[in-house]
Design a protein around this motif. Structure first.
Motif, PDB file in Angstrom:
ATOM      1  N   VAL A 286      -5.328  -9.181  -1.164  1.00 13.76           N
ATOM      2  CA  VAL A 286      -4.179  -8.307  -0.892  1.00 13.76           C
ATOM      3  C   VAL A 286      -2.906  -8.873  -1.529  1.00 13.76           C
ATOM      4  O   VAL A 286      -2.027  -8.112  -1.949  1.00 13.76           O
ATOM      5  N   SER A 287      -2.803 -10.215  -1.654  1.00 21.24           N
ATOM      6  CA  SER A 287      -1.662 -10.816  -2.354  1.00 21.24           C
ATOM      7  C   SER A 287      -1.638 -10.375  -3.812  1.00 21.24           C
ATOM      8  O   SER A 287      -0.570 -10.111  -4.388  1.00 21.24           O
ATOM      9  N   THR A 288      -2.827 -10.298  -4.425  1.00 22.09           N
ATOM     10  CA  THR A 288      -2.903  -9.819  -5.807  1.00 22.09           C
ATOM     11  C   THR A 288      -2.450  -8.366  -5.891  1.00 22.09           C
ATOM     12  O   THR A 288      -1.694  -7.985  -6.794  1.00 22.09           O
ATOM     13  N   TYR A 289      -2.892  -7.540  -4.930  1.00 21.16           N
ATOM     14  CA  TYR A 289      -2.423  -6.141  -4.904  1.00 21.16           C
ATOM     15  C   TYR A 289      -0.900  -6.102  -4.768  1.00 21.16           C
ATOM     16  O   TYR A 289      -0.224  -5.311  -5.435  1.00 21.16           O
ATOM     17  N   ALA A 290      -0.356  -6.950  -3.897  1.00 16.78           N
ATOM     18  CA  ALA A 290       1.096  -6.963  -3.674  1.00 16.78           C
ATOM     19  C   ALA A 290       1.840  -7.392  -4.939  1.00 16.78           C
ATOM     20  O   ALA A 290       2.840  -6.771  -5.330  1.00 16.78           O
ATOM     21  N   ASN A 291       1.345  -8.458  -5.607  1.00 19.45           N
ATOM     22  CA  ASN A 291       2.010  -8.943  -6.819  1.00 19.45           C
ATOM     23  C   ASN A 291       1.907  -7.947  -7.973  1.00 19.45           C
ATOM     24  O   ASN A 291       2.742  -7.970  -8.886  1.00 19.45           O
ATOM     25  N   LYS A 292       0.899  -7.084  -7.932  1.00 20.65           N
ATOM     26  CA  LYS A 292       0.772  -6.049  -8.967  1.00 20.65           C
ATOM     27  C   LYS A 292       1.532  -4.775  -8.611  1.00 20.65           C
ATOM     28  O   LYS A 292       1.528  -3.812  -9.360  1.00 20.65           O
ATOM     29  N   GLY A 293       2.169  -4.762  -7.413  1.00 22.36           N
ATOM     30  CA  GLY A 293       3.010  -3.635  -7.022  1.00 22.36           C
ATOM     31  C   GLY A 293       2.302  -2.519  -6.287  1.00 22.36           C
ATOM     32  O   GLY A 293       2.932  -1.513  -5.922  1.00 22.36           O
ATOM     33  N   LEU A 294       0.998  -2.678  -6.026  1.00 16.57           N
ATOM     34  CA  LEU A 294       0.251  -1.596  -5.370  1.00 16.57           C
ATOM     35  C   LEU A 294       0.666  -1.403  -3.919  1.00 16.57           C
ATOM     36  O   LEU A 294       0.538  -0.292  -3.380  1.00 16.57           O
ATOM     37  N   MET A 295       1.167  -2.467  -3.278  1.00 14.50           N
ATOM     38  CA  MET A 295       1.559  -2.361  -1.874  1.00 14.50           C
ATOM     39  C   MET A 295       2.920  -1.704  -1.705  1.00 14.50           C
ATOM     40  O   MET A 295       3.366  -1.460  -0.576  1.00 14.50           O
ATOM     41  N   ASP A 296       3.614  -1.414  -2.823  1.00 16.35           N
ATOM     42  CA  ASP A 296       4.928  -0.769  -2.734  1.00 16.35           C
ATOM     43  C   ASP A 296       4.819   0.732  -2.502  1.00 16.35           C
ATOM     44  O   ASP A 296       5.779   1.372  -2.084  1.00 16.35           O
ATOM     45  N   ASP A 297       3.645   1.290  -2.810  1.00  9.63           N
ATOM     46  CA  ASP A 297       3.383   2.707  -2.560  1.00  9.63           C
ATOM     47  C   ASP A 297       2.757   2.848  -1.175  1.00  9.63           C
ATOM     48  O   ASP A 297       1.698   2.275  -0.904  1.00  9.63           O
ATOM     49  N   ARG A 298       3.399   3.617  -0.282  1.00  9.51           N
ATOM     50  CA  ARG A 298       2.957   3.700   1.112  1.00  9.51           C
ATOM     51  C   ARG A 298       1.523   4.209   1.244  1.00  9.51           C
ATOM     52  O   ARG A 298       0.738   3.671   2.023  1.00  9.51           O
ATOM     53  N   ARG A 299       1.173   5.233   0.471  1.00  6.93           N
ATOM     54  CA  ARG A 299      -0.179   5.796   0.579  1.00  6.93           C
ATOM     55  C   ARG A 299      -1.229   4.776   0.146  1.00  6.93           C
ATOM     56  O   ARG A 299      -2.248   4.584   0.808  1.00  6.93           O
ATOM     57  N   LYS A 300      -0.964   4.102  -0.962  1.00  5.78           N
ATOM     58  CA  LYS A 300      -1.904   3.082  -1.435  1.00  5.78           C
ATOM     59  C   LYS A 300      -1.973   1.911  -0.451  1.00  5.78           C
ATOM     60  O   LYS A 300      -3.050   1.351  -0.212  1.00  5.78           O
ATOM     61  N   MET A 301      -0.824   1.546   0.089  1.00  6.29           N
ATOM     62  CA  MET A 301      -0.796   0.438   1.042  1.00  6.29           C
ATOM     63  C   MET A 301      -1.665   0.726   2.259  1.00  6.29           C
ATOM     64  O   MET A 301      -2.459  -0.120   2.690  1.00  6.29           O
ATOM     65  N   LEU A 302      -1.550   1.929   2.816  1.00 11.22           N
ATOM     66  CA  LEU A 302      -2.350   2.290   3.987  1.00 11.22           C
ATOM     67  C   LEU A 302      -3.839   2.281   3.664  1.00 11.22           C
ATOM     68  O   LEU A 302      -4.668   1.845   4.473  1.00 11.22           O
TER      69      LEU A 302
ATOM     70  N   ILE B  90      -5.305   0.479   1.300  1.00 11.43           N
ATOM     71  CA  ILE B  90      -5.697  -0.925   1.112  1.00 11.43           C
ATOM     72  C   ILE B  90      -5.887  -1.606   2.465  1.00 11.43           C
ATOM     73  O   ILE B  90      -6.876  -2.319   2.691  1.00 11.43           O
ATOM     74  N   VAL B  91      -4.946  -1.370   3.375  1.00 15.46           N
ATOM     75  CA  VAL B  91      -5.014  -2.002   4.700  1.00 15.46           C
ATOM     76  C   VAL B  91      -6.255  -1.525   5.459  1.00 15.46           C
ATOM     77  O   VAL B  91      -7.020  -2.338   6.006  1.00 15.46           O
ATOM     78  N   TRP B  92      -6.473  -0.230   5.503  1.00 13.53           N
ATOM     79  CA  TRP B  92      -7.619   0.326   6.229  1.00 13.53           C
ATOM     80  C   TRP B  92      -8.937  -0.188   5.649  1.00 13.53           C
ATOM     81  O   TRP B  92      -9.804  -0.694   6.373  1.00 13.53           O
ATOM     82  N   GLY B  93      -9.090  -0.084   4.343  1.00 10.54           N
ATOM     83  CA  GLY B  93     -10.333  -0.500   3.709  1.00 10.54           C
ATOM     84  C   GLY B  93     -10.633  -1.974   3.935  1.00 10.54           C
ATOM     85  O   GLY B  93     -11.766  -2.359   4.244  1.00 10.54           O
ATOM     86  N   ASN B  94      -9.608  -2.812   3.803  1.00  5.90           N
ATOM     87  CA  ASN B  94      -9.821  -4.249   3.936  1.00  5.90           C
ATOM     88  C   ASN B  94     -10.079  -4.670   5.377  1.00  5.90           C
ATOM     89  O   ASN B  94     -10.858  -5.595   5.616  1.00  5.90           O
ATOM     90  N   MET B  95      -9.439  -4.005   6.330  1.00  7.71           N
ATOM     91  CA  MET B  95      -9.698  -4.346   7.737  1.00  7.71           C
ATOM     92  C   MET B  95     -11.127  -3.985   8.142  1.00  7.71           C
ATOM     93  O   MET B  95     -11.815  -4.766   8.813  1.00  7.71           O
ATOM     94  N   VAL B  96     -11.586  -2.809   7.722  1.00 12.05           N
ATOM     95  CA  VAL B  96     -12.961  -2.402   8.030  1.00 12.05           C
ATOM     96  C   VAL B  96     -13.949  -3.342   7.344  1.00 12.05           C
ATOM     97  O   VAL B  96     -14.953  -3.768   7.941  1.00 12.05           O
ATOM     98  N   LEU B  97     -13.651  -3.684   6.081  1.00 20.06           N
ATOM     99  CA  LEU B  97     -14.532  -4.589   5.338  1.00 20.06           C
ATOM    100  C   LEU B  97     -14.622  -5.950   6.011  1.00 20.06           C
ATOM    101  O   LEU B  97     -15.721  -6.505   6.171  1.00 20.06           O
ATOM    102  N   VAL B  98     -13.484  -6.509   6.408  1.00 16.26           N
ATOM    103  CA  VAL B  98     -13.474  -7.840   7.031  1.00 16.26           C
ATOM    104  C   VAL B  98     -14.268  -7.835   8.333  1.00 16.26           C
ATOM    105  O   VAL B  98     -15.012  -8.783   8.630  1.00 16.26           O
TER     106      VAL B  98
END
Length: 442
Positions: free
Chosen positions: A84-100, A102-110
Motif C-alpha cells: 500500500v506504501s507503493t500505491y501511495a507513493n505512486k499517487g493511487l491513494m489520492d483518488d478516493r474511489r481507488k483508495m477505498l 485498495i483498502v477493501w481488497g487488501n483487508m479481505v486478502l490479509v
C-alpha cells in the motif's frame, strides 16, 4: 536499445526529484523504530510471564506457534504496508474511489491469508510437537488450531486497519510511508499477537476441559475453514489484490515454515534456559523491522523507476553482490540506508536492554559480558538480513515477482530463524565462559 535508454533517463530524473538524504531517513525512522522496539520489549515481558502459565506448561507446542504467529506481521501486515506504501507513493491513494477499493481488497486478502497461514502453522506445530515423543493428544491439537486461527484473524484485522490509517496519514503529512509504516506494524504486532494468543489458548484450555463447552473448539476451526474460501473469492474479485491471490502464496507459506523452524528452536531453547523468552521477540523483531524498511524502500525505488518488472534500472547491480557492495558500494543507491539501518542496531538494542533491566524482567542479569555477546549476535543477524535483502529484492524483480508481495515474508522469517538461533547460541556461549546466572534448566 531506445526504450531502455528512455527508462534509464526516466529513472535518473525521477530519483533526482525524490532523493532523500540519510539524515531525513534517520529522523523519519528513529521514532517508529524505538516505538517498535518498546512494543517488542513489552512482547518479551509478556512471553517471559506466560511461559509459566498452566496451558503453556501442559501444551508446550504453543511455543512453536509463537514465531509463526508473530511472523504474521512480516508475512502479512508488513507486506500489506509495503504494497500500500507503493500505491501511495505512486499517487493511487489520492483518488478516493481507488483508495477505498485498495483498502477493501487488501483487508479481505490479509484476513484470508491469515486464516490459511494460521491453520498451516498449527499443523506444523502439531507435527513438530509430536515428533520428539510420538504422543498425540486431540485436545492439544484443537487448542493449537483454534487458538492459531482466532489469533490470526483478530490480530490481522486490527493491524491491517492501523497500517492503512498510518499510510494514509503519512501521505497527507508528506512523510514517506515506507519509513514509518512497517516499524509501526512491528511495534504493535508482537505485543497484540502474543497477548491475544496467550489469552485465547488459556481460555480454550479451560473450555476444552469442561465437557459441556468442549464443542466450542472444533466449532471455531470449522467456522474458519468455511469462511476462508469466501474471503479468497472476494479478494480475487478486486483488481488490486487479484494477482496476489493467484501468485502470492509461495513466499507466505515458505516464510511460515521457516518461522516455525525458529519456533522449534525457541521451544528447545526455553526448556534449557527460560531467560531466552524476554529477549527473543526483541532480537527477532529488531532484525525483521529494519530489513522490512529496507526491502520496502528498494521495492518502491524499483516500482518508481519507470522500467517494467523484469528489467533492472541502470542504478541496480544484477546478480550476486558482495557485502562490501551492500554497505559501501559507491554505485549502490541503497548502501547509505543499509548503513543507517545497521548502525541503528547498537543504540537501539542498548535502549531496549536498559528498559528490560529497569523492568526487572527475565531470568538473566544484564552483565557487560551479556551486553557484548547480545550486541554481537544482533549485529551479525541484521548484517546478514540487509545483505540478503539487497540480493533478494533485485532477484525477485528480475524474475517478475513483485517484491512488495514476496520479499518481506522471506526476510522477516529468516530474521526469526537467525535471531532465535543466534540468541540461543549466545546464551550457550555465555554459559560455557562461566556467566551462569540464567537459571539453566529451571
Amino acid at each position: 536499445d531506445h526504450h531502455l535508454l528512455e527508462y534509464d533517463q526516466f529513472d535518473i530524473n525521477h530519483l533526482n526529484k525524490r532523493k532523500e538524504s540519510l539524515c531525513t531517513l534517520a529522523i523519519q525512522i528513529v521514532f517508529p523504530f524505538l516505538m517498535a522496539g518498546m512494543g517488542m520489549v513489552a512482547a518479551g515481558v509478556v512471553l517471559d510471564k506466560v511461559q509459566h502459565w498452566n496451558v503453556f506448561e501442559n501444551v508446550p507446542e504453543i511455543f512453536i506457534l509463537v514465531p509463526a504467529l508473530l511472523g504474521l506481521k512480516g508475512n502479512l501486515e508488513m507486506t500489506l504496508a509495503s504494497r500500500v506504501s507503493t500505491y501511495a507513493n505512486k499517487g493511487l491513494m489520492d483518488d478516493r474511489r481507488k483508495m477505498l477499493s485498495i483498502v477493501w481488497g487488501n483487508m479481505v486478502l490479509v484476513e484470508a491469508q491469515a486464516m490459511v497461514v494460521a491453520f498451516l502453522a498449527s499443523l506444523v506445530a502439531i507435527v513438530f510437537g509430536w515428533i520428539p515423543d510420538g504422543k498425540w493428544e486431540m485436545n492439544h491439537a484443537i487448542i493449537l488450531c483454534a487458538g492459531s486461527l482466532l489469533t490470526g484473524a483478530i490480530a490481522s484485522c486490527l493491524l491491517g486497519l492501523i497500517m492503512i490509517g498510518v499510510i494514509i496519514g503519512s501521505r497527507k503529512l508528506g512523510i514517506n510511508p515506507d519509513n514509518v509504516a512497517t516499524p509501526i506494524a512491528a511495534s504493535l504486532g508482537d505485543l497484540i499477537t502474543l497477548t491475544l494468543l496467550s489469552t485465547i489458548v488459556k481460555g480454550l484450555f479451560n473450555v476444552l476441559n469442561n465437557p459441556e463447552t468442549a464443542w466450542i473448539g472444533p466449532a471455531i476451526v470449522i467456522f474458519f475453514i468455511l469462511i476462508t474460501p469466501v474471503l479468497l473469492w472476494l479478494a480475487h474479485r478486486n483488481e488490486y489484490t487479484r494477482e496476489v491471490v493467484k501468485y502470492g502464496w509461495e513466499p507466505v507459506i515458505m516464510a511460515m515454515v521457516i518461522s516455525s523452524t525458529g519456533g522449534f528452536i525457541l521451544d528447545f531453547a526455553l526448556l534449557k534456559n527460560p531467560g531466552v523468552a524476554v529477549f527473543a521477540p526483541v532480537m527477532n523483531g529488531v532484525g525483521g523491522n529494519l530489513v522490512a524498511v529496507q526491502a520496502s524502500r528498494i521495492s518502491t525505488h524499483l516500482h518508481s523507476s519507470g522500467v517494467p518488472m523484469g528489467i533492472l534500472p541502470a542504478s541496480e547491480e544484477p546478480g550476486c553482490v558482495t557485502p562490501c557492495y551492500t554497505f559501501f558500494g559507491k554505485n549502490n543507491p541503497h548502501s547509505g540506508s543499509a548503513k543507517v539501518m545497521w548502525l541503528m542496531v547498537i543504540p537501539g538494542q542498548l535502549i531496549f536492554l536498559f528498559t528490560i533491566e529497569q523492568l526487572q524482567a527475565g531470568h538473566t542479569s544484564i552483565t557487560p559480558q551479556f551486553i557484548a555477546v547480545y550486541l554481537m549476535v544482533s549485529l551479525i543477524q541484521v548484517a546478514i538480513l540487509l545483505h540478503v535483502c539487497q540480493w533478494l529484492v533485485v532477484r525477485l524483480w528480475r524474475k517478475e515477482d513483485d517484491p512488495d508481495n514476496c520479499a518481506i515474508p522471506y526476510l522477516t522469517a529468516l530474521g526469526d530463524l537467525l535471531g532465535t538461533g543466534l540468541l540461543a547460541a549466545g546464551f550457550l556461549f555465555l554459559w560455557f565462559v562461566g556467566d551462569r546466572d540464567a537459571d539453566v534448566g529451571d
